[in-house]
Design a protein around this motif. Structure first.
Motif, short mmCIF file in Angstrom:
data_model
loop_
_atom_site.label_atom_id
_atom_site.label_comp_id
_atom_site.label_asym_id
_atom_site.label_seq_id
_atom_site.Cartn_x
_atom_site.Cartn_y
_atom_site.Cartn_z
N GLN A 40 -10.91 13.56 -2.71
CA GLN A 40 -10.77 14.59 -1.68
C GLN A 40 -9.66 13.90 -0.50
O GLN A 40 -9.46 12.81 -0.35
CB GLN A 40 -11.79 14.97 -0.96
N ASN A 41 -9.00 14.96 -0.03
CA ASN A 41 -7.91 14.57 0.98
C ASN A 41 -8.51 14.06 2.21
O ASN A 41 -9.23 14.81 3.14
CB ASN A 41 -6.99 15.58 1.28
N LEU A 42 -8.21 12.58 2.51
CA LEU A 42 -8.61 12.02 3.93
C LEU A 42 -7.71 12.13 4.79
O LEU A 42 -7.93 11.71 6.00
CB LEU A 42 -9.07 10.69 3.64
N ARG A 97 -1.56 12.62 -9.12
CA ARG A 97 -2.65 11.60 -10.09
C ARG A 97 -2.26 11.43 -11.47
O ARG A 97 -2.15 10.43 -11.94
CB ARG A 97 -4.04 12.19 -9.88
N GLN A 98 -1.90 12.58 -12.24
CA GLN A 98 -1.68 12.56 -13.78
C GLN A 98 -0.58 11.40 -13.80
O GLN A 98 -0.41 10.93 -14.90
CB GLN A 98 -1.34 13.97 -14.13
N ILE A 99 0.76 11.70 -12.95
CA ILE A 99 1.84 10.92 -13.33
C ILE A 99 1.66 9.38 -13.17
O ILE A 99 1.96 8.46 -13.88
CB ILE A 99 2.90 11.35 -12.29
N SER A 145 -4.60 14.53 -3.89
CA SER A 145 -3.43 15.26 -4.24
C SER A 145 -3.75 16.63 -5.12
O SER A 145 -4.47 16.49 -5.89
CB SER A 145 -2.31 14.46 -4.98
N THR A 146 -3.11 17.58 -4.88
CA THR A 146 -3.29 18.98 -5.62
C THR A 146 -2.34 19.11 -6.62
O THR A 146 -2.18 20.12 -7.31
CB THR A 146 -3.40 20.24 -4.60
N ILE A 197 0.98 -1.26 0.23
CA ILE A 197 -0.10 0.01 0.00
C ILE A 197 0.82 1.27 0.05
O ILE A 197 1.59 1.36 0.83
CB ILE A 197 -0.91 0.02 1.26
N ILE A 198 0.65 2.17 -1.03
CA ILE A 198 1.50 3.13 -1.14
C ILE A 198 0.55 4.66 -0.94
O ILE A 198 0.00 5.03 -1.98
CB ILE A 198 2.44 3.37 -2.49
N PRO A 199 0.46 4.96 0.31
CA PRO A 199 -0.33 6.22 0.43
C PRO A 199 0.26 7.47 -0.07
O PRO A 199 1.52 7.74 0.16
CB PRO A 199 -0.52 6.44 1.96
N ALA A 200 -0.14 8.12 -0.85
CA ALA A 200 0.60 9.53 -1.48
C ALA A 200 -0.29 10.73 -1.51
O ALA A 200 -1.55 10.61 -2.03
CB ALA A 200 1.12 8.94 -3.06
N TYR A 201 0.14 11.85 -0.88
CA TYR A 201 -0.31 13.09 -1.08
C TYR A 201 0.74 14.05 -1.48
O TYR A 201 1.66 14.16 -0.65
CB TYR A 201 -1.17 13.64 0.34
N ASN A 202 0.56 14.67 -2.55
CA ASN A 202 1.59 15.53 -3.33
C ASN A 202 3.01 14.92 -3.16
O ASN A 202 3.60 15.64 -2.76
CB ASN A 202 1.39 16.94 -2.49
N GLU A 203 2.85 13.84 -4.09
CA GLU A 203 4.27 13.27 -4.06
C GLU A 203 4.87 13.09 -5.47
O GLU A 203 5.33 12.06 -5.92
CB GLU A 203 4.17 11.74 -3.43
#
Length: 238
Positions: free
Chosen positions: A66-68, A51-53, A46-47, A15-21
């Motif tokens: 949305q960011n949880l 996601r696009q990558i 992510s803002t 599991i790879i949680p990713a926010y603005n990475e």
């Protein structure tokens, strides 16, 4: 993304949680793919271009609208693992700090009957990244508090590099803290009678980006997690 189970080996999901990475996600996922593990990226609203990558590279991804927060993202991963029948899931943060070469050792400990295995920076002298002095001081406090309230000695309770067996996957799919969840989830696992152990690992500095815990947020983190562990302990003895 569920591969064929070979030779009755356990089905393992990373599991790879990713926010603005956006700076780290490709190298993180590629390192997992090289080791031939199933994986899922949890894009936590992510803002930036995370996601696009992931889409461009055709990574296996759950895209949260949305960011949880880290707790919600990790729980989404546990739910995914539970739904698709994985025996073990491994949390590897998207910032590049966790060295996937230690994953087989985490898996081996689960196979020995442990429910939750923590990858620890502090139970052996290693050359890896240890974080700042103030962060280490806070970790020592949480470790002491956890031991006082649960009786279990966990040297690195804030580590997000961890493995969960079927019992922990089931528990965390239903009950997982939302904010700064690592120490709180350990207390929850102990409260529910799960076997928790640590193994030594090395960690690296972030490949890029900024930690979500700094400045005044560090003080908030300490207070909130201390209270959360206390509450979990009260539930255990109720």
């Amino acid at each position: 993304m569920v591969k064929q189970n070979i030779n009755n080996s356990p089905k393992v999901l990373v599991i790879i949680p990713a926010y603005n990475e956006e700076e780290n996600i490709v190298s993180t996922v590629d390192s997992i793919i090289e080791m031939n593990y199933d994986y899922v990226v949890i894009n936590d609203g992510s803002t930036d271009a995370t996601r696009q990558i992931c889409e461009e590279h055709q990574f296996n991804m759950l895209d949260l609208s949305q960011n949880l927060g880290i707790g919600g993202a990790v729980q989404a991963g546990h739910k995914y693992a539970h739904r698709y029948g994985y025996d073990i899931d491994i949390q590897v943060d998207g910032d590049g700090q966790h060295d996937p070469s230690f994953i087989p050792e985490l898996v081996a400990e689960i196979e020995r009957g442990v429910d939750l295995v923590i990858g620890s920076r502090f139970i052996a002298e290693t050359a890896g990244f240890k974080s700042t002095f103030l962060r280490r001081l806070g970790i020592k406090w949480l470790s002491l508090w956890l031991k006082i309230l649960t009786g279990v000695d966990v040297k690195d309770p804030t580590s997000g590099f961890r493995a969960s067996g079927r019992n922990a996957i089931r528990l965390f799919s239903e009950n997982y803290p939302m904010d700064y969840p690592e120490p709180d989830s350990i207390a929850t696992a102990i409260r529910e009678g799960l076997l928790v152990r640590e193994i030594p690992v090395e960690m690296r500095e972030r490949g890029g980006g900024v930690s979500s815990i700094s400045g005044f947020s560090s003080l908030y983190y300490m207070v909130k997690v201390t209270i959360a562990i206390w509450i979990a302990s009260l539930h255990r003895h109720a």
